[in-house]
Design a protein around this motif. Sequence first.
Motif, PDB file in Angstrom:
ATOM      1  N   TYR A   1       0.796  -1.220   0.000  1.00 57.54           N
ATOM      2  CA  TYR A   1       0.000   0.000   0.000  1.00 57.54           C
ATOM      3  C   TYR A   1       0.835   1.280   0.000  1.00 57.54           C
ATOM      4  CZ  TYR A   1      -3.965  -3.034   1.083  1.00 57.54           C
ATOM      5  OH  TYR A   1      -4.926  -4.002   1.039  1.00 57.54           O
ATOM      6  N   GLY A   2       2.139   1.147   0.202  1.00 59.39           N
ATOM      7  CA  GLY A   2       2.991   2.324   0.226  1.00 59.39           C
ATOM      8  C   GLY A   2       3.315   2.772   1.650  1.00 59.39           C
ATOM      9  N   THR A   3       4.392   3.524   1.762  1.00 58.80           N
ATOM     10  CA  THR A   3       4.894   3.934   3.078  1.00 58.80           C
ATOM     11  C   THR A   3       3.899   4.815   3.830  1.00 58.80           C
ATOM     12  OG1 THR A   3       7.188   3.808   2.328  1.00 58.80           O
ATOM     13  CG2 THR A   3       6.740   5.168   4.262  1.00 58.80           C
ATOM     14  N   THR A   4       3.289   5.767   3.133  1.00 62.28           N
ATOM     15  CA  THR A   4       2.377   6.695   3.811  1.00 62.28           C
ATOM     16  C   THR A   4       1.214   5.960   4.451  1.00 62.28           C
ATOM     17  OG1 THR A   4       2.950   8.495   2.296  1.00 62.28           O
ATOM     18  CG2 THR A   4       0.877   8.693   3.514  1.00 62.28           C
ATOM     19  N   ASP A   5       0.556   5.093   3.680  1.00 68.71           N
ATOM     20  CA  ASP A   5      -0.582   4.352   4.227  1.00 68.71           C
ATOM     21  C   ASP A   5      -0.132   3.378   5.314  1.00 68.71           C
ATOM     22  OD1 ASP A   5      -2.629   5.547   2.847  1.00 68.71           O
ATOM     23  OD2 ASP A   5      -2.609   4.112   1.191  1.00 68.71           O
ATOM     24  N   ALA A   6       1.068   2.853   5.204  1.00 68.03           N
ATOM     25  CA  ALA A   6       1.566   1.941   6.235  1.00 68.03           C
ATOM     26  C   ALA A   6       1.746   2.675   7.563  1.00 68.03           C
ATOM     27  CB  ALA A   6       2.881   1.300   5.790  1.00 68.03           C
ATOM     28  N   ILE A   7       2.321   3.864   7.503  1.00 73.17           N
ATOM     29  CA  ILE A   7       2.524   4.639   8.740  1.00 73.17           C
ATOM     30  C   ILE A   7       1.184   4.980   9.377  1.00 73.17           C
ATOM     31  CG2 ILE A   7       3.339   6.839   9.657  1.00 73.17           C
ATOM     32  CD1 ILE A   7       5.588   6.718   7.536  1.00 73.17           C
ATOM     33  N   VAL A   8       0.243   5.433   8.555  1.00 72.25           N
ATOM     34  CA  VAL A   8      -1.075   5.805   9.082  1.00 72.25           C
ATOM     35  C   VAL A   8      -1.785   4.583   9.660  1.00 72.25           C
ATOM     36  CG1 VAL A   8      -3.356   6.667   8.452  1.00 72.25           C
ATOM     37  CG2 VAL A   8      -1.316   7.787   7.563  1.00 72.25           C
ATOM     38  N   THR A   9      -1.684   3.444   8.990  1.00 75.77           N
ATOM     39  CA  THR A   9      -2.327   2.226   9.475  1.00 75.77           C
ATOM     40  C   THR A   9      -1.716   1.767  10.793  1.00 75.77           C
ATOM     41  OG1 THR A   9      -2.861   1.520   7.220  1.00 75.77           O
ATOM     42  CG2 THR A   9      -2.824  -0.185   8.922  1.00 75.77           C
ATOM     43  N   GLY A  10      -0.392   1.804  10.877  1.00 75.88           N
ATOM     44  CA  GLY A  10       0.245   1.449  12.141  1.00 75.88           C
ATOM     45  C   GLY A  10      -0.204   2.356  13.268  1.00 75.88           C
ATOM     46  N   ASP A  11      -0.286   3.662  12.988  1.00 69.45           N
ATOM     47  CA  ASP A  11      -0.764   4.619  13.986  1.00 69.45           C
ATOM     48  C   ASP A  11      -2.192   4.275  14.421  1.00 69.45           C
ATOM     49  OD1 ASP A  11       1.599   6.005  13.822  1.00 69.45           O
ATOM     50  OD2 ASP A  11       0.799   7.617  12.566  1.00 69.45           O
ATOM     51  N   ALA A  12      -3.067   4.018  13.444  1.00 68.04           N
ATOM     52  CA  ALA A  12      -4.474   3.763  13.741  1.00 68.04           C
ATOM     53  C   ALA A  12      -4.649   2.508  14.583  1.00 68.04           C
ATOM     54  CB  ALA A  12      -5.269   3.644  12.438  1.00 68.04           C
ATOM     55  N   LEU A  13      -3.892   1.468  14.259  1.00 68.06           N
ATOM     56  CA  LEU A  13      -3.998   0.227  15.035  1.00 68.06           C
ATOM     57  C   LEU A  13      -3.539   0.433  16.471  1.00 68.06           C
ATOM     58  CD1 LEU A  13      -2.745  -2.355  12.391  1.00 68.06           C
ATOM     59  CD2 LEU A  13      -5.024  -2.284  13.426  1.00 68.06           C
ATOM     60  N   MET A  14      -2.435   1.142  16.647  1.00 69.09           N
ATOM     61  CA  MET A  14      -1.915   1.331  17.999  1.00 69.09           C
ATOM     62  C   MET A  14      -2.811   2.245  18.823  1.00 69.09           C
ATOM     63  SD  MET A  14       2.229   1.243  17.560  1.00 69.09           S
ATOM     64  CE  MET A  14       2.380   2.401  16.220  1.00 69.09           C
ATOM     65  N   LEU A  15      -3.377   3.267  18.199  1.00 64.16           N
ATOM     66  CA  LEU A  15      -4.296   4.146  18.923  1.00 64.16           C
ATOM     67  C   LEU A  15      -5.634   3.453  19.169  1.00 64.16           C
ATOM     68  CD1 LEU A  15      -3.510   7.497  17.099  1.00 64.16           C
ATOM     69  CD2 LEU A  15      -2.926   6.904  19.455  1.00 64.16           C
ATOM     70  N   GLY A  16      -6.058   2.645  18.213  1.00 63.13           N
ATOM     71  CA  GLY A  16      -7.297   1.894  18.373  1.00 63.13           C
ATOM     72  C   GLY A  16      -7.242   0.900  19.510  1.00 63.13           C
ATOM     73  N   MET A  17      -6.034   0.530  19.915  1.00 64.40           N
ATOM     74  CA  MET A  17      -5.861  -0.356  21.069  1.00 64.40           C
ATOM     75  C   MET A  17      -6.626   0.154  22.275  1.00 64.40           C
ATOM     76  SD  MET A  17      -2.435  -0.799  23.335  1.00 64.40           S
ATOM     77  CE  MET A  17      -2.614   0.908  23.876  1.00 64.40           C
ATOM     78  N   PHE A  18      -6.583   1.465  22.526  1.00 64.67           N
ATOM     79  CA  PHE A  18      -7.213   2.007  23.728  1.00 64.67           C
ATOM     80  C   PHE A  18      -8.733   1.917  23.639  1.00 64.67           C
ATOM     81  CE2 PHE A  18      -3.026   4.091  23.707  1.00 64.67           C
ATOM     82  CZ  PHE A  18      -2.592   3.714  24.965  1.00 64.67           C
ATOM     83  N   GLY A  19      -9.285   2.118  22.444  1.00 66.31           N
ATOM     84  CA  GLY A  19     -10.717   1.964  22.280  1.00 66.31           C
ATOM     85  C   GLY A  19     -11.163   0.546  22.553  1.00 66.31           C
ATOM     86  N   ALA A  20     -10.406  -0.423  22.031  1.00 61.84           N
ATOM     87  CA  ALA A  20     -10.758  -1.823  22.252  1.00 61.84           C
ATOM     88  C   ALA A  20     -10.591  -2.213  23.707  1.00 61.84           C
ATOM     89  CB  ALA A  20      -9.895  -2.717  21.360  1.00 61.84           C
ATOM     90  N   LEU A  21      -9.541  -1.721  24.337  1.00 61.76           N
ATOM     91  CA  LEU A  21      -9.254  -2.081  25.719  1.00 61.76           C
ATOM     92  C   LEU A  21     -10.352  -1.581  26.661  1.00 61.76           C
ATOM     93  CD1 LEU A  21      -7.345  -3.307  27.793  1.00 61.76           C
ATOM     94  CD2 LEU A  21      -5.990  -1.203  27.711  1.00 61.76           C
ATOM     95  N   THR A  22     -10.844  -0.381  26.421  1.00 62.30           N
ATOM     96  CA  THR A  22     -11.885   0.172  27.286  1.00 62.30           C
ATOM     97  C   THR A  22     -13.270  -0.337  26.913  1.00 62.30           C
ATOM     98  OG1 THR A  22     -12.017   2.136  25.875  1.00 62.30           O
ATOM     99  CG2 THR A  22     -10.578   2.256  27.801  1.00 62.30           C
ATOM    100  N   ASP A  23     -13.372  -1.052  25.809  1.00 65.20           N
ATOM    101  CA  ASP A  23     -14.639  -1.595  25.342  1.00 65.20           C
ATOM    102  C   ASP A  23     -15.256  -2.539  26.375  1.00 65.20           C
ATOM    103  OD1 ASP A  23     -16.738  -2.271  23.665  1.00 65.20           O
ATOM    104  OD2 ASP A  23     -15.597  -3.797  22.602  1.00 65.20           O
ATOM    105  N   GLY A  24     -14.420  -3.223  27.148  1.00 62.80           N
ATOM    106  CA  GLY A  24     -14.928  -4.219  28.077  1.00 62.80           C
ATOM    107  C   GLY A  24     -15.349  -3.667  29.417  1.00 62.80           C
ATOM    108  N   ALA A  25     -15.234  -2.353  29.628  1.00 65.79           N
ATOM    109  CA  ALA A  25     -15.553  -1.777  30.938  1.00 65.79           C
ATOM    110  C   ALA A  25     -17.061  -1.652  31.138  1.00 65.79           C
ATOM    111  CB  ALA A  25     -14.908  -0.408  31.083  1.00 65.79           C
ATOM    112  N   GLU A  26     -17.470  -1.758  32.395  1.00 66.92           N
ATOM    113  CA  GLU A  26     -18.854  -1.483  32.740  1.00 66.92           C
ATOM    114  C   GLU A  26     -19.177  -0.036  32.391  1.00 66.92           C
ATOM    115  OE1 GLU A  26     -18.998  -2.290  36.875  1.00 66.92           O
ATOM    116  OE2 GLU A  26     -19.210  -4.451  36.629  1.00 66.92           O
TER     117      GLU A  26
END
Length: 370
Positions: A111-136
Motif C-alpha cells: 500500500y505504500g509507506t504513507t498508508d503503512a505509517i497511518v495504518t500502524g498509527d491507527a492500530l496502535m491508537l485503536g488499542m485504547f478503544g478496544a481495551l476500554t470496550d470491556g468496561a462497565e
Amino acid sequence: MTPPDVAVTEVADPLAEAAPTMELLLRELDRRWPREAERLHQISRYALLPAGKLLRPLLLMESAEAVGGGGPAVVPAALSVEYLHVGSLVHDDVIDGDTMRRGRPSVAARYGTTDAIVTGDALMLGMFGALTDGAEDTGLLTEDAGLLTEDAGLLTEDAGLLTEDAGGLPPGRVLGAVRVFARAGVDLCRGQAMEGELRGDLGCGLDRYLTMSALKTGALFRAACRGGAILGGGSPAQQHALTSYAEHLGLAFQMHDDLLPYTSDSRTTGKSALSDIAAARPTFPVLLCHAMAGAPARVRLEAALGGALPAADALRTVHELLETTGALTAARDRATAQADRAKSCLESLPRSRATAVLAAVADLSVSRDR
C-alpha cells in the motif's frame, strides 16, 4: 473455564486445550474488521488477517483465567494487544525496509509507506478503544459526553471498537490495564530506538542487547500477562508472578526468533532470512559468536555484518561461524533456560488448565519454526 482453586495435575495437550480460545479470538477479530469498509479499515484488516500466532492475545486470556477471571469479557482487551503488536510490526517493516511479512507483501510494500505509517498509527491508537470496550458503563465514557462518537469516524461499531456484548469489567481494572498498555507502548518505542543505536555494533555486548530485547519484544508479553492478571482480578502477588513469567518468556521468544534465519527457511518463517543481515542487526546468536570467537573468526564476522559481502554470502558466512564457534548451540541452550525460568514463575499460582497452557507456550516459544 477451570476454577483456579481446582488442582489440575496433568493436561494431556495444553495447546489443544487452548484451541477454543484461539477460535474465539479469530472469529471475533474477523467480525470486528469486516471486508467492506473504508480504505484505512481495509488496510488494517490486511495487516491483521490472516492472523499470526495470536500469542499475545492468548497470553492475556490465559493470564486472566489463571487468576480466576477471564472469559468473553476480556476478549476486547486481548484483541487490543494484537492491535498494538501488529501496528508496531507495520512500522517495523517501514523502518527496516522489509517487503515480506507472514509470507506475503508487507503493508508498506502493498500500500505504500504513507498508508503503512497511518495504518500502524491507527492500530496502535485503536488499542485504547478496544481495551476500554470491556468496561462497565459508568457514564464516564459515553457518546453523549462527546468522547467517543460515531461522527468522528475513528471509533465505530463496524471497526469493532465499540460493542455492547463484551462489557462487565470493573472500570478500575480496565484503568489499571490501560496504564500497563500505555507503558508497554512507550517501552516498545524505547526498544526500537535502542535497536537503532545498536545497529552494526558487534561490540555492544549481550547486556545491552538483552535490555533492548526486554523493551522491544518483552513489553507486549508483559502487557498481555500483567494486563490479563489485572483484568482477571489477580492479587498483587499473582500479578507479579505473571509479569515475571512474561519477562522470561519474552527473552526466550526473542532469543529463539533470532535463531530462525539459521534454523528455518523463509517459506516457513514468512520473512526474509536476510533481513537481520541486511539491516546489520547484532542478534543474540551473532553477539554470542562474537564473544566466543577467536580473532580471525571475529574479523570474518565483522566483515559479514559490515556490508563487505552480498547479503546471501554474508548469511552463509555467519551461519558457518555460528556452527564452528558453538554459538548456535549456546544460543539454543540459553533460550531454553529462559523458557524454563518462565515456567518456574508459574509455580506460585494454583495449578489449572490456564497455567498448563502458559507453560506450554513457554515450551513452544523455543521449539517453533516460525
